[in-house]
Write a protein that holds these residues in place. Sequence first.
Motif, PDB file in Angstrom:
ATOM      1  N   LEU A 128       1.035  -1.280   0.156  1.00  0.00           N
ATOM      2  CA  LEU A 128       0.160  -0.130   0.107  1.00  0.00           C
ATOM      3  C   LEU A 128       0.907   1.095  -0.061  1.00  0.00           C
ATOM      4  CD1 LEU A 128      -3.008   1.390   0.040  1.00  0.00           C
ATOM      5  CD2 LEU A 128      -2.704   1.021   2.771  1.00  0.00           C
ATOM      6  N   TRP A 129       1.948   1.251   0.902  1.00  0.00           N
ATOM      7  CA  TRP A 129       2.712   2.425   0.968  1.00  0.00           C
ATOM      8  C   TRP A 129       3.539   2.622  -0.463  1.00  0.00           C
ATOM      9  CZ3 TRP A 129       8.193   2.486   0.167  1.00  0.00           C
ATOM     10  CH2 TRP A 129       8.568   3.578   0.482  1.00  0.00           C
ATOM     11  N   ALA A 130       3.773   1.448  -1.267  1.00  0.00           N
ATOM     12  CA  ALA A 130       4.538   1.843  -2.577  1.00  0.00           C
ATOM     13  C   ALA A 130       3.497   1.952  -3.423  1.00  0.00           C
ATOM     14  CB  ALA A 130       5.157   0.271  -2.869  1.00  0.00           C
ATOM     15  N   GLY A 131       2.513   1.473  -3.298  1.00  0.00           N
ATOM     16  CA  GLY A 131       1.314   1.802  -4.304  1.00  0.00           C
ATOM     17  C   GLY A 131       0.939   3.380  -4.143  1.00  0.00           C
ATOM     18  N   VAL A 132       0.924   3.804  -3.070  1.00  0.00           N
ATOM     19  CA  VAL A 132       0.648   5.352  -2.822  1.00  0.00           C
ATOM     20  C   VAL A 132       1.735   6.172  -3.506  1.00  0.00           C
ATOM     21  CG1 VAL A 132       0.472   7.354  -1.207  1.00  0.00           C
ATOM     22  CG2 VAL A 132      -0.990   5.203  -0.823  1.00  0.00           C
ATOM     23  N   ARG A 133       2.993   5.733  -3.361  1.00  0.00           N
ATOM     24  CA  ARG A 133       4.362   6.561  -3.822  1.00  0.00           C
ATOM     25  C   ARG A 133       4.089   6.530  -5.458  1.00  0.00           C
ATOM     26  NH1 ARG A 133       4.136   7.921   0.489  1.00  0.00           N
ATOM     27  NH2 ARG A 133       5.662   8.124   1.924  1.00  0.00           N
ATOM     28  N   PRO A 141      -3.502  12.450  -6.975  1.00  0.00           N
ATOM     29  CA  PRO A 141      -3.585  12.890  -5.379  1.00  0.00           C
ATOM     30  C   PRO A 141      -3.676  12.076  -4.273  1.00  0.00           C
ATOM     31  CG  PRO A 141      -5.565  13.127  -6.507  1.00  0.00           C
ATOM     32  CD  PRO A 141      -4.708  12.631  -7.615  1.00  0.00           C
ATOM     33  N   ALA A 142      -2.762  11.419  -3.792  1.00  0.00           N
ATOM     34  CA  ALA A 142      -2.530  10.236  -2.867  1.00  0.00           C
ATOM     35  C   ALA A 142      -1.521  10.652  -2.023  1.00  0.00           C
ATOM     36  CB  ALA A 142      -2.536   8.938  -3.363  1.00  0.00           C
ATOM     37  N   ARG A 143      -1.901  10.577  -0.696  1.00  0.00           N
ATOM     38  CA  ARG A 143      -0.769  10.755   0.402  1.00  0.00           C
ATOM     39  C   ARG A 143      -1.151   9.901   1.691  1.00  0.00           C
ATOM     40  NH1 ARG A 143      -0.589  13.812   4.974  1.00  0.00           N
ATOM     41  NH2 ARG A 143      -3.085  14.444   4.837  1.00  0.00           N
ATOM     42  N   LEU A 144      -0.004   9.329   1.983  1.00  0.00           N
ATOM     43  CA  LEU A 144      -0.348   8.284   3.286  1.00  0.00           C
ATOM     44  C   LEU A 144       1.203   8.441   4.034  1.00  0.00           C
ATOM     45  CD1 LEU A 144      -1.208   6.034   4.762  1.00  0.00           C
ATOM     46  CD2 LEU A 144      -0.392   4.463   3.385  1.00  0.00           C
TER      47      LEU A 144
END
Length: 321
Positions: A128-133, A141-144
């Motif tokens: 999920l972190w890599a997908g948001v990156r 527009p995605a931020r985690l």
Amino acid sequence: MTDDSERGHGRTGKGAAAVLRTASVAAGVAAAALLVVDFRLTGPAGRQVLAVALTAAFVSTCAGAASGLTDRLMRPAVRRARRLLAQEPDPWGPDREFFAPVRRLMLLGALQTLAGVLVLLTVYPLALWAGVRICGAAGLPARLTGTWPVFVSGLLVAAVATTASTFLALFRRRTGRAAARSLAAVLLNAAALALASLVLDGIRLDPAPGWRQALALCAAAALFMLPRITLSLPVPGIASIVLVAYHCLLLWLICAAFACADPRLHADGFWPLAGAAALMWAAEWPARLAAGRARGAAARPAPALPDPFPPDHGFPSGPLY
């Protein structure tokens, strides 16, 4: 021609399963983005949908690859253990050799469970972190941010995706009844948690619109159902006490995870937490009873068919004659 058609049907089935799995993960990504404070999607609705789809496709691919890799690595050992178990044992051999295949199968089952837990706790948050990156690099527009929000968001994605897959399984003929029982258990747990927030002083949700509170309760129930265990003990009542204690610990962990969610789920004190866990255990009782009946019906042997060639001597036959 037949082989080509079978291959085509197999590829179509795999493609449909991949699409449904990605759609389920997309539901989890959307729910996590709505609940976790440090996971936000901004901008126009179309770009948000595109960010959810891209992230879900990446997470689904990574989780599927990790699960497939572990299954592929474990499959030869499982086949070898089953082959040894099917062989006729030496009646004069030592007990250690007699029970060796059973111990090996139990060990492999524990390793498979551990691998599934590792995929849940590591692959989903990291993917999920890599997908948001990746979405950020693509201009979506995605931020985690934050280690704990990443971990909680990954667990929410896995839990909601599992529930969404269960909902989609309702429309299959072979899995419809089992999916209905699992989905009923999630809804009953959510209703019990809502009841606990109303009748117990220490259990409460932060003020929020009704749909956000309902989403938070359903997400908490999905997390509650994610590490599913069953227990049966020879002493009546002990299994229920152990399960309520386990549910109490699990609910406490869920409340700790909701520290970075909005609305936040609070549990102030041990007794309100234990009361909420007991309510959820009691509310889930019909679903557990239905699942037990289904397992009993599946394990019941088929009725014996009558003899198509009865004896022609005209006398009664049986073990008493």
